[in-house]
Write a protein that holds these residues in place. Sequence first.
Motif, PDB file in Angstrom:
ATOM      1  N   PRO A  38      18.647 -36.729 112.996  1.00 36.89           N
ATOM      2  CA  PRO A  38      17.769 -35.602 112.722  1.00 36.89           C
ATOM      3  C   PRO A  38      18.002 -34.438 113.683  1.00 36.89           C
ATOM      4  O   PRO A  38      18.707 -34.568 114.693  1.00 36.89           O
ATOM      5  N   ASN A  39      17.386 -33.339 113.350  1.00 38.62           N
ATOM      6  CA  ASN A  39      17.353 -32.143 114.172  1.00 38.62           C
ATOM      7  C   ASN A  39      17.062 -32.450 115.634  1.00 38.62           C
ATOM      8  O   ASN A  39      16.122 -33.179 115.932  1.00 38.62           O
ATOM      9  N   GLY A  40      17.865 -31.906 116.524  1.00 36.47           N
ATOM     10  CA  GLY A  40      17.550 -32.045 117.951  1.00 36.47           C
ATOM     11  C   GLY A  40      17.915 -33.389 118.556  1.00 36.47           C
ATOM     12  O   GLY A  40      17.594 -33.670 119.713  1.00 36.47           O
ATOM     13  N   ALA A  41      18.614 -34.239 117.793  1.00 36.16           N
ATOM     14  CA  ALA A  41      18.926 -35.590 118.279  1.00 36.16           C
ATOM     15  C   ALA A  41      19.957 -35.582 119.405  1.00 36.16           C
ATOM     16  O   ALA A  41      20.053 -36.525 120.177  1.00 36.16           O
ATOM     17  N   GLY A  42      20.761 -34.498 119.456  1.00 35.49           N
ATOM     18  CA  GLY A  42      21.790 -34.415 120.495  1.00 35.49           C
ATOM     19  C   GLY A  42      23.211 -34.440 119.937  1.00 35.49           C
ATOM     20  O   GLY A  42      24.179 -34.559 120.700  1.00 35.49           O
ATOM     21  N   LYS A  43      23.342 -34.291 118.632  1.00 35.54           N
ATOM     22  CA  LYS A  43      24.662 -34.386 117.986  1.00 35.54           C
ATOM     23  C   LYS A  43      25.607 -33.289 118.483  1.00 35.54           C
ATOM     24  O   LYS A  43      26.744 -33.552 118.870  1.00 35.54           O
ATOM     25  N   THR A  44      25.114 -32.042 118.450  1.00 40.08           N
ATOM     26  CA  THR A  44      25.944 -30.916 118.888  1.00 40.08           C
ATOM     27  C   THR A  44      26.317 -31.079 120.360  1.00 40.08           C
ATOM     28  O   THR A  44      27.456 -30.816 120.757  1.00 40.08           O
ATOM     29  N   THR A  45      25.367 -31.537 121.152  1.00 44.81           N
ATOM     30  CA  THR A  45      25.641 -31.740 122.581  1.00 44.81           C
ATOM     31  C   THR A  45      26.752 -32.767 122.771  1.00 44.81           C
ATOM     32  O   THR A  45      27.630 -32.585 123.617  1.00 44.81           O
ATOM     33  N   ALA A  46      26.734 -33.813 121.958  1.00 51.94           N
ATOM     34  CA  ALA A  46      27.782 -34.842 122.070  1.00 51.94           C
ATOM     35  C   ALA A  46      29.158 -34.224 121.797  1.00 51.94           C
ATOM     36  O   ALA A  46      30.127 -34.508 122.505  1.00 51.94           O
TER      37      ALA A  46
HETATM   38  P1  ATP Z   1      20.674 -29.638 115.465  1.00 55.28           P
HETATM   39  O1  ATP Z   1      21.050 -30.321 114.200  1.00 55.28           O
HETATM   40  O2  ATP Z   1      19.345 -28.993 115.432  1.00 55.28           O
HETATM   41  O3  ATP Z   1      21.765 -28.781 116.049  1.00 55.28           O
HETATM   42  P2  ATP Z   1      21.441 -31.679 117.326  1.00 55.28           P
HETATM   43  O4  ATP Z   1      21.261 -33.107 117.009  1.00 55.28           O
HETATM   44  O5  ATP Z   1      22.796 -31.107 117.208  1.00 55.28           O
HETATM   45  O6  ATP Z   1      20.429 -30.838 116.495  1.00 55.28           O
HETATM   46  P3  ATP Z   1      21.438 -30.603 119.988  1.00 55.28           P
HETATM   47  O7  ATP Z   1      21.697 -29.227 119.493  1.00 55.28           O
HETATM   48  O8  ATP Z   1      22.506 -31.313 120.694  1.00 55.28           O
HETATM   49  O9  ATP Z   1      20.902 -31.513 118.805  1.00 55.28           O
HETATM   50  O10 ATP Z   1      20.139 -30.559 120.904  1.00 55.28           O
HETATM   51  C1  ATP Z   1      19.619 -31.704 121.584  1.00 55.28           C
HETATM   52  C2  ATP Z   1      18.429 -31.284 122.416  1.00 55.28           C
HETATM   53  O11 ATP Z   1      18.874 -30.400 123.440  1.00 55.28           O
HETATM   54  C3  ATP Z   1      17.349 -30.544 121.636  1.00 55.28           C
HETATM   55  O12 ATP Z   1      16.114 -30.965 122.120  1.00 55.28           O
HETATM   56  C4  ATP Z   1      17.615 -29.103 121.974  1.00 55.28           C
HETATM   57  O13 ATP Z   1      16.426 -28.366 121.943  1.00 55.28           O
HETATM   58  C5  ATP Z   1      18.159 -29.181 123.380  1.00 55.28           C
HETATM   59  N1  ATP Z   1      19.106 -28.083 123.671  1.00 55.28           N
HETATM   60  C6  ATP Z   1      20.203 -27.775 122.962  1.00 55.28           C
HETATM   61  N2  ATP Z   1      20.862 -26.732 123.500  1.00 55.28           N
HETATM   62  C7  ATP Z   1      20.146 -26.354 124.595  1.00 55.28           C
HETATM   63  C8  ATP Z   1      20.305 -25.338 125.609  1.00 55.28           C
HETATM   64  N3  ATP Z   1      21.332 -24.504 125.584  1.00 55.28           N
HETATM   65  N4  ATP Z   1      19.359 -25.277 126.577  1.00 55.28           N
HETATM   66  C9  ATP Z   1      18.330 -26.137 126.615  1.00 55.28           C
HETATM   67  N5  ATP Z   1      18.124 -27.114 125.693  1.00 55.28           N
HETATM   68  C10 ATP Z   1      19.016 -27.234 124.711  1.00 55.28           C
END
Ligand code: ATP
Length: 234
Positions: A38-46
């Motif tokens: 889901p949204n915000g799970a951390g996928k993009t960060t990975a």
């Molecule tokens: P989405 O589908 O919404 O992109 P995601 O699974 O890819 O979600 P991420 O974008 O990795 O998730 O975000 C993981 C967490 O880190 C979220 O709680 C988000 O708010 C937080 N986050 C992401 N980027 C930043 C940033 N630059 N500064 C602070 N917090 C961040």
Amino acid sequence: MNAILELRGVRAAYDDITVLHGIDLSVAPGQIVALLGPNGAGKTTALKVAAGVHPVASGQLVIGGRDVTGAAARDLARLGICLIPEGRGVFPNLSVRDNLLMMTFTGKSRDEIEEVAYSRFPILGKRAAQTAGTLSGGEQQMLALCRGLATDPAVLMLDELSMGLAPLVVDQLYEQVAEIARQGVAVLVVEQFAATVLDISEHAAVLVRGRVQHQGAPDEEFRTELAGLYLGSN
Ligand code: ATP
């Protein structure tokens, strides 16, 4: 087959907020791995961690069996790591052709880059002189994909390729992604919605609040589990 990209117990944070709590993930050459959640799970960060554009707080990033934790993004790019970020990595004011020809920095010839792109996606050939910003969303993703391919990636990472696109276009894009993997590229795909990508993936992992909740072959059992996790995470 041996993994080319591995995240081993990777923790990542934004300031003091941990968003990945020690995840394990690996992709082998020719394999497509889906990272869902889901949204915000951390996928993009990975993906950012794997591309070296976000630091590993603890754990290891391993490429081709070599520990490259802490390496700069440009060094990982040289090792063949290519991230196509969310939201179409194209230059909207440049023509399709110029978006492609910028990739001659890789040492490839103009002809080769154009030929590969237009044979994969003939519509890009028809639109060669058009500015990229006037393309449809799907065509922009095709262009972004071709720009990435011009780097001859060993690992191709795609972030939400299907965002905002019609199902038919998504199928067309993923058909090409499957073809790219068949040619030996390791592909790591992030998607929020799973159906199409699961059809072409060999392995899938579900990330919920920074932890891999489930991973395995995307069979019926996996899909049922996934539906449950999504419901449970809202
Ligand atoms: P989405 O589908 O919404 O992109 P995601 O699974 O890819 O979600 P991420 O974008 O990795 O998730 O975000 C993981 C967490 O880190 C979220 O709680 C988000 O708010 C937080 N986050 C992401 N980027 C930043 C940033 N630059 N500064 C602070 N917090 C961040």
